[in-house]
Design an enzyme around this catalytic site. Structure first.
Site, PDB file in Angstrom:
ATOM      1  N   SER A 144       0.670  -1.276  -0.061  1.00 11.78           N
ATOM      2  CA  SER A 144       0.050   0.125   0.011  1.00 11.78           C
ATOM      3  C   SER A 144       0.949   1.110   0.119  1.00 11.78           C
ATOM      4  CB  SER A 144      -0.924  -0.095   1.329  1.00 11.78           C
ATOM      5  OG  SER A 144      -1.234   1.060   1.507  1.00 11.78           O
ATOM      6  N   TYR A 157      -1.391  -1.466  10.557  1.00 10.10           N
ATOM      7  CA  TYR A 157      -1.781  -1.577   9.159  1.00 10.10           C
ATOM      8  C   TYR A 157      -0.726  -1.131   8.411  1.00 10.10           C
ATOM      9  CZ  TYR A 157      -4.108  -1.070   4.365  1.00 10.10           C
ATOM     10  OH  TYR A 157      -4.205  -1.289   3.225  1.00 10.10           O
TER      11      TYR A 157
HETATM   12  N1  LIG Z   1      -8.749  -0.357  -0.592  1.00 13.31           N
HETATM   13  C1  LIG Z   1      -7.595   0.426  -0.703  1.00 13.31           C
HETATM   14  O1  LIG Z   1      -7.733   1.609  -0.791  1.00 13.31           O
HETATM   15  C2  LIG Z   1      -6.472  -0.173  -0.666  1.00 13.31           C
HETATM   16  C3  LIG Z   1      -5.277   0.574  -0.752  1.00 13.31           C
HETATM   17  C4  LIG Z   1      -4.119  -0.080  -0.734  1.00 13.31           C
HETATM   18  C5  LIG Z   1      -3.783  -1.386  -0.425  1.00 13.31           C
HETATM   19  N2  LIG Z   1      -4.933  -2.070  -0.165  1.00 13.31           N
HETATM   20  C6  LIG Z   1      -4.854  -3.522  -0.065  1.00 13.31           C
HETATM   21  O2  LIG Z   1      -5.562  -4.132  -1.189  1.00 13.31           O
HETATM   22  C7  LIG Z   1      -5.859  -5.432  -0.679  1.00 13.31           C
HETATM   23  C8  LIG Z   1      -7.387  -5.777  -0.926  1.00 13.31           C
HETATM   24  O3  LIG Z   1      -8.157  -4.958  -0.286  1.00 13.31           O
HETATM   25  P1  LIG Z   1      -9.418  -4.454  -0.724  1.00 13.31           P
HETATM   26  O4  LIG Z   1      -9.388  -2.926  -0.742  1.00 13.31           O
HETATM   27  O5  LIG Z   1      -9.868  -5.082  -2.073  1.00 13.31           O
HETATM   28  O6  LIG Z   1     -10.493  -4.696   0.424  1.00 13.31           O
HETATM   29  P2  LIG Z   1     -11.730  -5.897   0.636  1.00 13.31           P
HETATM   30  O7  LIG Z   1     -12.787  -5.418  -0.480  1.00 13.31           O
HETATM   31  O8  LIG Z   1     -12.171  -5.855   1.968  1.00 13.31           O
HETATM   32  O9  LIG Z   1     -11.051  -7.172   0.144  1.00 13.31           O
HETATM   33  C9  LIG Z   1     -10.309  -7.993   1.149  1.00 13.31           C
HETATM   34  C10 LIG Z   1     -10.256  -9.278   0.764  1.00 13.31           C
HETATM   35  O10 LIG Z   1      -9.425 -10.068   1.617  1.00 13.31           O
HETATM   36  C11 LIG Z   1     -10.102 -11.088   1.902  1.00 13.31           C
HETATM   37  N3  LIG Z   1      -9.692 -11.434   3.431  1.00 13.31           N
HETATM   38  C12 LIG Z   1      -9.223 -10.553   4.428  1.00 13.31           C
HETATM   39  N4  LIG Z   1      -8.886 -11.377   5.368  1.00 13.31           N
HETATM   40  C13 LIG Z   1      -8.975 -12.756   5.082  1.00 13.31           C
HETATM   41  C14 LIG Z   1      -8.550 -14.064   5.701  1.00 13.31           C
HETATM   42  N5  LIG Z   1      -8.196 -14.023   6.921  1.00 13.31           N
HETATM   43  N6  LIG Z   1      -8.632 -15.128   4.839  1.00 13.31           N
HETATM   44  C15 LIG Z   1      -8.797 -15.190   3.825  1.00 13.31           C
HETATM   45  N7  LIG Z   1      -9.544 -14.039   2.982  1.00 13.31           N
HETATM   46  C16 LIG Z   1      -9.152 -12.918   3.510  1.00 13.31           C
HETATM   47  C17 LIG Z   1     -11.564 -10.862   1.992  1.00 13.31           C
HETATM   48  O11 LIG Z   1     -12.456 -11.894   1.908  1.00 13.31           O
HETATM   49  P3  LIG Z   1     -14.089 -11.732   2.500  1.00 13.31           P
HETATM   50  O12 LIG Z   1     -14.448 -10.542   2.291  1.00 13.31           O
HETATM   51  O13 LIG Z   1     -14.608 -12.926   1.811  1.00 13.31           O
HETATM   52  O14 LIG Z   1     -13.851 -11.921   3.918  1.00 13.31           O
HETATM   53  C18 LIG Z   1     -11.594  -9.938   0.571  1.00 13.31           C
HETATM   54  O15 LIG Z   1     -11.659 -10.995  -0.536  1.00 13.31           O
HETATM   55  C19 LIG Z   1      -5.700  -5.688   0.880  1.00 13.31           C
HETATM   56  O16 LIG Z   1      -4.368  -6.204   1.109  1.00 13.31           O
HETATM   57  C20 LIG Z   1      -5.448  -3.969   1.357  1.00 13.31           C
HETATM   58  O17 LIG Z   1      -4.730  -3.932   2.368  1.00 13.31           O
HETATM   59  C21 LIG Z   1      -6.324  -1.753  -0.531  1.00 13.31           C
END
Ligand SMILES: NC(=O)c1ccc[n+]([C@@H]2O[C@H](COP(=O)([O-])OP(=O)(O)OC[C@H]3O[C@@H](n4cnc5c(N)ncnc54)[C@H](OP(=O)(O)O)[C@@H]3O)[C@@H](O)[C@H]2O)c1
Length: 258
Positions: A144, A157
């Site tokens: 991130s 985080y």
């Molecule tokens: N959105 C942003 O602005 C942003 C920015 C920088 C980095 N990121 C990173 O991008 C990645 C994806 O995030 P996102 O924004 O797409 O959020 P999201 O929509 O909440 O997706 C997170 C995903 O991770 C899965 N997950 C979380 N904990 C888990 C576990 N213990 N076992 C298996 N699966 C798990 C969730 O599964 P379920 O939903 O099925 O529980 C979901 O599929 C993360 O690593 C996040 O830190 C996001």
């Protein structure tokens, strides 16, 4: 010149039931492509898998918790590789939380680190060991822009993302001779379930499918670091190199993640 990372045919994605992982599954879904997808929520994962099948991909999808079921994760990765030798493994699953509701507890910090660091390590290393004998493969690690500086609103985080960013940078050098590419992905704000409940302004917030296209382009070029959008990348980079005496007063005033 051959571009070995241009068209991966077998791709594993953790956290594919939602957000960026779902968008990545959809951008890679095509005839001739095998996708191995996981997440926790059965119904959402099944819907993503079905959408990818309708785009012509062969999809293996299994819902489980990669922290609580670490042993299953290793077996699942091996099974996916046996079905279609992995060209690309994307360690994307992650959770977020911050100090918006009060000081971070030990339980909260551990949960974030277990998922965002432990879950990444437990995804990447088994995939690397399967790719190594083939002398080919690619690893993508979801960090991130929060990895570049500790922000008071989200200590664990930021720490977890910094850990996997640096780990991925080191792995890239270590695995170069083995023919395995490693890219660290550093997005800014992307629309997803993770950002949906942020009540503060999120500069340059982008759609998940746009983020996925940027990531796919960067991975095709085997970029070491895929950081975007560039104005936010420039801002966090600057904050990271300025002395804390200058940046701390500013960072203390930023909104805190709930
Ligand atoms: N959105 C942003 O602005 C942003 C920015 C920088 C980095 N990121 C990173 O991008 C990645 C994806 O995030 P996102 O924004 O797409 O959020 P999201 O929509 O909440 O997706 C997170 C995903 O991770 C899965 N997950 C979380 N904990 C888990 C576990 N213990 N076992 C298996 N699966 C798990 C969730 O599964 P379920 O939903 O099925 O529980 C979901 O599929 C993360 O690593 C996040 O830190 C996001």
């Amino acid at each position: 010149m051959a571009r070995p990372f241009e068209s991966p045919r077998s791709i594993l994605i953790t956290g594919a039931s939602s957000g960026i992982g779902e968008a990545l599954a959809r951008v890679y879904a095509a005839p001739g492509t095998a996708l191995a997808l996981t997440g926790r929520d059965h119904a959402r994962l099944a819907a993503v898998a079905e959408a990818c099948r309708s785009m012509g991909a062969v999809v293996r999808a299994e819902a489980f918790d990669i922290v609580r079921a670490r042993e299953r994760l290793a077996v699942w990765i091996a099974e996916a590789d046996a079905a279609a030798p992995l060209d690309l493994a994307i360690a994307n699953a992650g959770v977020s939380a911050g100090t918006g509701g009060g000081a971070e507890t030990a339980a909260q910090a551990r949960h974030l680190l277990d998922t965002n660091v432990g879950g990444v390590v437990d995804t990447v290393l088994p995939a690397v060991e399967l790719m190594r004998p083939r002398g080919h493969g690619q690893i993508a690690i979801m960090a991130s822009l929060a990895a570049f500086r500790g922000f008071p609103g989200a200590p664990a985080y930021c720490a977890g993302k910094a850990a996997v960013k640096v780990w991925g940078e080191a792995l890239r050098g270590e695995l170069h001779e083995a023919g395995i590419g490693v890219s660290v992905i550093c997005p800014g704000y992307v629309k997803s379930r993770m950002t949906a409940d942020n009540s503060f302004p999120m500069p340059l917030l982008m759609e998940a499918d746009r983020a996925a296209r940027i990531i796919r382009r960067g991975l095709a070029r085997n970029r070491a670091r895929i950081a975007f959008p560039w104005p936010l990348y420039a801002a966090v980079w600057l904050i990271s190199v300025l002395p804390p005496s200058l940046t701390d007063p500013l960072l203390r005033r930023l909104p805190k993640k709930q």
